[in-house]
Design an enzyme around this catalytic site. Structure first.
Site, PDB file in Angstrom:
ATOM      1  N   ARG A   1       0.967  -1.320   0.116  1.00 39.94           N
ATOM      2  CA  ARG A   1       0.045   0.056  -0.092  1.00 39.94           C
ATOM      3  C   ARG A   1       0.946   1.137   0.015  1.00 39.94           C
ATOM      4  O   ARG A   1       0.581   2.387  -0.587  1.00 39.94           O
ATOM      5  CB  ARG A   1      -1.174   0.072   1.163  1.00 39.94           C
ATOM      6  CG  ARG A   1      -1.833   1.237   1.434  1.00 39.94           C
ATOM      7  CD  ARG A   1      -2.991   1.210   2.124  1.00 39.94           C
ATOM      8  NE  ARG A   1      -2.674   0.471   3.464  1.00 39.94           N
ATOM      9  CZ  ARG A   1      -2.250   1.059   4.368  1.00 39.94           C
ATOM     10  NH1 ARG A   1      -1.752   2.284   4.600  1.00 39.94           N
ATOM     11  NH2 ARG A   1      -1.788   0.492   5.500  1.00 39.94           N
TER      12      ARG A   1
ATOM     13  N   TYR B   1     -15.888  14.957 -15.923  1.00 39.38           N
ATOM     14  CA  TYR B   1     -16.612  13.454 -15.680  1.00 39.38           C
ATOM     15  C   TYR B   1     -17.445  13.609 -14.470  1.00 39.38           C
ATOM     16  O   TYR B   1     -17.422  14.261 -13.406  1.00 39.38           O
ATOM     17  CB  TYR B   1     -15.226  12.690 -15.115  1.00 39.38           C
ATOM     18  CG  TYR B   1     -15.585  11.404 -14.962  1.00 39.38           C
ATOM     19  CD1 TYR B   1     -15.788  10.643 -16.171  1.00 39.38           C
ATOM     20  CD2 TYR B   1     -15.569  10.537 -14.020  1.00 39.38           C
ATOM     21  CE1 TYR B   1     -16.051   9.341 -16.023  1.00 39.38           C
ATOM     22  CE2 TYR B   1     -15.697   9.424 -13.645  1.00 39.38           C
ATOM     23  CZ  TYR B   1     -16.042   8.577 -14.811  1.00 39.38           C
ATOM     24  OH  TYR B   1     -16.378   7.436 -14.658  1.00 39.38           O
TER      25      TYR B   1
ATOM     26  N   LYS C   1      -8.313   4.453 -19.365  1.00 42.16           N
ATOM     27  CA  LYS C   1      -8.656   4.949 -20.754  1.00 42.16           C
ATOM     28  C   LYS C   1      -7.243   4.839 -21.854  1.00 42.16           C
ATOM     29  O   LYS C   1      -6.707   3.661 -21.779  1.00 42.16           O
ATOM     30  CB  LYS C   1      -9.142   6.555 -20.757  1.00 42.16           C
ATOM     31  CG  LYS C   1     -10.033   6.685 -19.660  1.00 42.16           C
ATOM     32  CD  LYS C   1     -11.574   5.669 -19.738  1.00 42.16           C
ATOM     33  CE  LYS C   1     -12.411   5.872 -18.387  1.00 42.16           C
ATOM     34  NZ  LYS C   1     -12.678   7.094 -17.866  1.00 42.16           N
TER      35      LYS C   1
HETATM   36  C1  LIG Z   1     -13.167   7.800 -16.716  1.00 39.51           C
HETATM   37  C2  LIG Z   1     -12.813   8.802 -16.433  1.00 39.51           C
HETATM   38  C3  LIG Z   1     -12.644   9.326 -14.908  1.00 39.51           C
HETATM   39  C4  LIG Z   1     -12.683   8.521 -13.887  1.00 39.51           C
HETATM   40  O1  LIG Z   1     -11.948   7.111 -13.847  1.00 39.51           O
HETATM   41  P1  LIG Z   1     -12.094   5.729 -13.403  1.00 39.51           P
HETATM   42  O2  LIG Z   1     -10.880   5.112 -13.765  1.00 39.51           O
HETATM   43  O3  LIG Z   1     -13.451   5.230 -13.966  1.00 39.51           O
HETATM   44  O4  LIG Z   1     -12.455   5.692 -11.851  1.00 39.51           O
HETATM   45  C5  LIG Z   1     -12.171  10.595 -14.752  1.00 39.51           C
HETATM   46  N1  LIG Z   1     -12.148  11.372 -15.698  1.00 39.51           N
HETATM   47  C6  LIG Z   1     -12.192  11.329 -16.922  1.00 39.51           C
HETATM   48  C7  LIG Z   1     -12.198  12.229 -17.874  1.00 39.51           C
HETATM   49  C8  LIG Z   1     -12.610   9.689 -17.503  1.00 39.51           C
HETATM   50  O5  LIG Z   1     -13.031   9.722 -18.669  1.00 39.51           O
END
Ligand SMILES: *Cc1c(COP(=O)(O)O)cnc(C)c1O
Length: 393
Positions: A58, A111, A208
């Protein structure tokens, strides 16, 4: 190997501060929760911060550390803090920088959960927030209060594709001694480097583009300065938002092809955006690579390319959007983005459904807006798929 002077794509392959004792060509997965100390004094020195040894996953782990140093270098920051998800990055930043009575100014179009967690939860602890159209720099300036501690922006914004001038926001923030955090998920450091434009903190949902294969959820924060890095690192450790070593390995693997994945998806996106803009059933298209985008010039200035995300609205609004979503075959009807596959989703009923309708409309997230994440398939197939689905409307 010293990778400091290598180009971006070379850093994707050879970056990360890691050398394996056995000469492994890739970073091994240290799937362990804890690490043996050499002796009592070594254990005490690790805890006192006088030795670099690992203690507990952690707190830090060699696989995760390799990823953190690689992305910190790609973003030109002091250090990286890998976390379990993009939202863990958001909450770690909020928790680390804000406190009771503090105020945050944020882009209205962010988001969805980044806003929801602030307005519905951090508000319970006395944190105040103002959501502005950060495309208009005067709105940002006017929202600043004596207790403002953080300006939080997302650009291009999700899902409106509005562009915020990072350099201009940072200039205002510096005048007031306020920190700036930028959600760079839509671009990745391949297309945009917020720390070079004056930001203090940059973060990603690595779910992403950075991982890029739609097979894990992960996040990372990069701080420009050591003091902020240490503050956020401590917060991550104490809240337990850490990444898992296997997750880190997956991102290191996916990251190697970031440049070529984005090159291809972006090339496709430019063609798809042009197709949509010229289609009679489309009301409007918002894509930073189209001259019709209101901030086309700003996008060209602060981004190395227009990216792979397109928003559009159909003539016939929500109903037409539903027909389109129900009739695409190649594009997957799913949230998320930045993977090799093309995805389509409807923000008002999906990613941004937890926002109230009034805030949604003020942020430009109309009921008919469709978000399209372009993948690396053959572009003729993506366009043919859209074309046949549009013909059903
Ligand atoms: C998906 C996303 C998030 C959140 O990320 P997670 O990995 O789903 O927790 C934050 N900001 C943007 C622009 C995103 O596309």
């Amino acid at each position: 190997m010293n990778t400091k002077n290598l180009g971006f794509n070379s850093k994707l392959i050879h970056g990360g501060d890691f050398e394996d004792a056995l000469g492994s060509a890739t970073v091994p997965i240290y799937q362990t929760s804890t690490f043996a100390f050499k002796n009592a004094d070594h254990g005490a020195a690790c805890f006192a911060g006088e030795s670099d040894g690992f203690i507990y996953t952690r707190i830090g782990n060699p696989t995760i550390g390799a990823l953190e140093s690689q992305i910190a270098d790609l973003e030109s920051g002091f250090g990286g803090i890998a976390v379990s998800s993009g939202m863990a990055a958001v909450t770690t930043i909020y928790m680390g920088i804000l406190g009771q009575g503090a105020h945050i100014v944020s882009s209205a179009a962010v988001y969805g959960p980044s806003r929801v967690v602030m307005e519905q939860h951090f508000s319970r602890f006395g944190v105040e927030s103002t959501y502005v159209n950060s495309e208009n720099i005067e709105e940002v300036r006017n929202a600043i209060r004596p207790n403002t501690k953080l300006i939080f922006i997302e650009t291009p914004a999700n899902p409106t594709m509005g562009i915020t001038d990072i350099e201009a926001v940072c200039k205002i923030a510096k005048e007031h001694g306020i920190l700036v955090a930028v959600d760079n998920t839509f671009c990745s450091p391949y297309l945009q480097k917020p720390l070079d434009l004056g930001a203090d903190i940059v973060f990603h949902s690595m779910t992403k583009f950075l991982n890029g294969h739609a097979d894990i959820v992960a996040g990372i924060i990069v701080a420009k300065e050591e003091t902020i890095y240490k503050k956020l690192r401590t917060m991550m450790i104490n809240m337990g938002c850490n990444m898992d070593p296997h997750q880190a390995y997956m991102v290191i693997r996916g990251l190697k092809t970031l440049g070529i994945r984005i090159d291809r998806a972006q090339e496709n996106a430019i063609k798809v955006a042009n197709f949509l803009e010229n289609h009679p059933k489309i009301e409007w298209v918002k894509y930073p690579g189209l001259t019709s985008h209101p901030q086309f010039e700003l996008a060209k200035k602060q981004m190395n390319g227009p990216g792979c995300m397109i928003s559009f609205e159909l003539k016939g609004g929500v109903e037409a959007g539903k027909i389109l979503q129900n009739n695409v075959h190649l594009a997957i009807l799913a949230v998320s983005l930045g993977g090799v596959e093309t995805l389509i989703q409807h923000p008002a009923s999906m990613t941004h459904s937890k926002m109230d309708k009034d805030s949604r409309e003020k942020a430009g997230i109309t009921d008919g807006l469709v978000r399209f994440a372009v993948g690396i398939e053959n572009v003729e197939d993506i366009i043919a798929d859209l074309d046949q689905a549009l013909s059903k409307i």
